[in-house]
Design an enzyme around this catalytic site. Sequence first.
Site, PDB file in Angstrom:
ATOM      1  N   CYS A   1      39.827 -32.379 -15.369  1.00 25.19           N
ATOM      2  CA  CYS A   1      40.758 -32.896 -14.349  1.00 25.19           C
ATOM      3  C   CYS A   1      41.665 -33.984 -14.913  1.00 25.19           C
ATOM      4  CB  CYS A   1      39.987 -33.513 -13.178  1.00 25.19           C
ATOM      5  SG  CYS A   1      38.817 -32.429 -12.389  1.00 25.19           S
TER       6      CYS A   1
ATOM      7  N   ARG B   1      41.175 -24.408  -2.935  1.00 19.60           N
ATOM      8  CA  ARG B   1      42.535 -24.781  -3.325  1.00 19.60           C
ATOM      9  C   ARG B   1      43.340 -23.647  -3.959  1.00 19.60           C
ATOM     10  NH1 ARG B   1      42.351 -31.022  -5.269  1.00 19.60           N
ATOM     11  NH2 ARG B   1      41.209 -31.786  -3.482  1.00 19.60           N
TER      12      ARG B   1
ATOM     13  N   HIS C   1      36.447 -26.890  -8.031  1.00 19.44           N
ATOM     14  CA  HIS C   1      37.286 -26.096  -8.925  1.00 19.44           C
ATOM     15  C   HIS C   1      36.450 -25.218  -9.844  1.00 19.44           C
ATOM     16  CE1 HIS C   1      40.073 -29.680  -8.468  1.00 19.44           C
ATOM     17  NE2 HIS C   1      40.775 -28.673  -8.026  1.00 19.44           N
TER      18      HIS C   1
END
Length: 165
Positions: A156, A39, A69
């Site tokens: 998150c 991402r 991530h």
Amino acid sequence: MGKIFSAYRDIERISLPAKIEGGDVLKVGKKIFVGESSRTNVEGIQALAAIIKPFGCMVIPVKVTGCLHLKTGVTALDDQTILINANWVDADAFEGFSKVEVPDDEPFGANILKIGDIVCMNEAFPKTMMLVKSLGYKVDSVNISEFVKAEAGLTCMSVPFTCKA
């Protein structure tokens, strides 16, 4: 327009093909670690580095290979110590930091959230919690089992910020 926001009006923006995801950005002191992941790309990392350079922060790219991530595989316990799953992120990027490795059977345990002097941790990782407690950190656990089903972690689901008058 407020004083702070007007100061940022003329700052460059991140535009395609540059991509950056907040879960790939870990600030530790004046260092901004940015994960190169599915991402966040190199162009995004370079764009962020250009934007924050005037503020005296340094961007350090980190290869992310085993998780979605950066902050899934590494977070900061304090400004000198990181909690890391070195199987998922490049530990060499964190030169000079004390590295605390999560247990192999709790690979998602590195996704913690520090609020003040309390380290918030997912209660699903008791070995990692005991490890962090043994280092003298104050730990509070939360049950996020339903969110984990959607690959969420504490970082998150939070937007920590500081406001100063």
